[in-house]
Design a protein around this motif. Structure first.
Motif, PDB file in Angstrom:
ATOM      1  N   ALA A 172       0.828  -1.201   0.000  1.00  0.00           N
ATOM      2  CA  ALA A 172       0.000   0.000   0.000  1.00  0.00           C
ATOM      3  C   ALA A 172       0.867   1.258   0.000  1.00  0.00           C
ATOM      4  N   THR A 181      -4.096   5.990  -5.635  1.00  0.00           N
ATOM      5  CA  THR A 181      -5.124   5.678  -4.654  1.00  0.00           C
ATOM      6  C   THR A 181      -5.472   4.198  -4.770  1.00  0.00           C
ATOM      7  N   VAL A 195      -4.090  -2.932   3.415  1.00  0.00           N
ATOM      8  CA  VAL A 195      -4.912  -1.929   4.100  1.00  0.00           C
ATOM      9  C   VAL A 195      -5.955  -2.619   4.963  1.00  0.00           C
ATOM     10  N   ARG A 196      -6.636  -3.604   4.425  1.00  0.00           N
ATOM     11  CA  ARG A 196      -7.663  -4.318   5.195  1.00  0.00           C
ATOM     12  C   ARG A 196      -7.071  -4.988   6.427  1.00  0.00           C
ATOM     13  N   ALA A 209     -12.628  -0.492   2.139  1.00  0.00           N
ATOM     14  CA  ALA A 209     -11.326  -0.025   2.610  1.00  0.00           C
ATOM     15  C   ALA A 209     -10.622   0.681   1.463  1.00  0.00           C
ATOM     16  N   TRP A 210      -9.947   1.778   1.779  1.00  0.00           N
ATOM     17  CA  TRP A 210      -9.266   2.515   0.726  1.00  0.00           C
ATOM     18  C   TRP A 210      -8.101   3.302   1.312  1.00  0.00           C
ATOM     19  N   MET A 211      -7.176   3.685   0.447  1.00  0.00           N
ATOM     20  CA  MET A 211      -5.997   4.450   0.824  1.00  0.00           C
ATOM     21  C   MET A 211      -5.813   5.599  -0.148  1.00  0.00           C
ATOM     22  N   SER A 223       0.114   8.789   4.126  1.00  0.00           N
ATOM     23  CA  SER A 223      -0.990   8.088   3.470  1.00  0.00           C
ATOM     24  C   SER A 223      -2.127   7.947   4.470  1.00  0.00           C
ATOM     25  N   GLU A 225      -5.436   5.797   5.395  1.00  0.00           N
ATOM     26  CA  GLU A 225      -6.166   4.541   5.187  1.00  0.00           C
ATOM     27  C   GLU A 225      -7.469   4.599   5.972  1.00  0.00           C
TER      28      GLU A 225
END
Length: 257
Positions: A172, A181, A195-196, A209-211, A223, A225
């Motif tokens: 990530a 992204t 990330v998860r 879930a996102w970054m 970053s 998350e």
């Protein structure tokens, strides 16, 4: 009965906008009288930190409070109700993580007003992003010369994650370094899974879930998350976080952070 008076009062011509933080998350802007009511009700810990939007530093809330106790009257115990049972729970209660602090009519850069440095701006951005997307968990990794470290966290085990280090070769963070992204759905790749997994360490199993990377001066500065149990992330929500990040990047470049 305990009564609390704050030593500072709103002054004419001075905007009554304050932020309150427990060291892991921040809420604001709110009025000083609302903070005083939260203190008296036992909803805002006296150990919290506060900062007026024009200040350069955070100050212990205890420095601004005068506490008096009426020994003749017992102090009733405080039993907080779940947010869902509180009338107006998306209104002005400073203790509720779902309180809106970034309305539609407010520009992204307004969420960063009063930030003294990059770390301060990241805290305000993180708070606005968590509230705006109703995130159940989140992390801010700030990039240092020797790697990335968790500066802020949101979730059941947030305090345990503060200070945790992540290698810059993490999938990530590697994606973030390239300005990408990451959205970990419907089927996460290596970066999305990373990330998860970190959000799960916070105590939340996130369907969404996102970054989003934060660039400053042409380099990766941090970053963000974020994740929630459900539903999946909407494009409009992702756009809100990216707009906040863009505002921070512009501010960082302008102020030389």
């Amino acid at each position: 009965m305990r009564s609390i008076k704050l030593l500072t009062e709103p002054s004419a011509g001075v905007v009554d906008r304050w932020y309150v933080s427990d060291g892991a998350t921040a809420v604001g802007p709110v009025g000083i009288e609302l903070i005083a009511r939260g203190l008296e009700a036992g909803k805002v810990p006296l150990e919290s930190y506060v900062r007026h939007e024009a200040w350069k530093v955070w100050r212990p809330l205890s420095e601004l409070a005068v506490i008096s106790v009426d020994s003749a009257a017992p102090t009733p115990p405080y039993h907080p109700r779940p947010a869902a049972t509180i009338p107006g729970s998306l209104g002005d209660d400073v203790t509720l993580p779902g309180r809106p602090v970034f309305p539609d009519e407010v520009m992204p850069q307004d969420a960063l007003a009063g930030a003294a440095d990059l770390d301060d701006a990241l805290l305000l951005l993180f708070n606005a992003a968590v509230v705006r997307t109703c995130a159940d968990a989140g992390l801010v990794h700030v990039v240092r010369p020797d790697g990335a470290v968790v500066l802020y966290a949101h979730g059941p085990f947030a305090r345990d994650m503060i200070g945790e280090r992540t290698s810059l070769v993490d999938p990530a963070l590697a994606a973030a370094a390239e300005g990408n992204t990451v959205v970990a759905e419907p089927s996460p790749g290596p970066a999305g899974q990373a990330v998860r997994d970190r959000l799960l360490t916070l105590g939340v199993s996130c369907e969404a879930a996102w970054m989003v990377p934060v660039l400053a001066g042409g380099r990766l500065a941090a970053s963000i998350e974020l994740g929630r149990k459900a539903p999946r992330i909407r494009a409009s929500e992702l756009a809100v976080v990216e707009a906040l990040v863009d505002a921070l990047s512009c501010r960082a470049d302008h102020d030389g952070w």
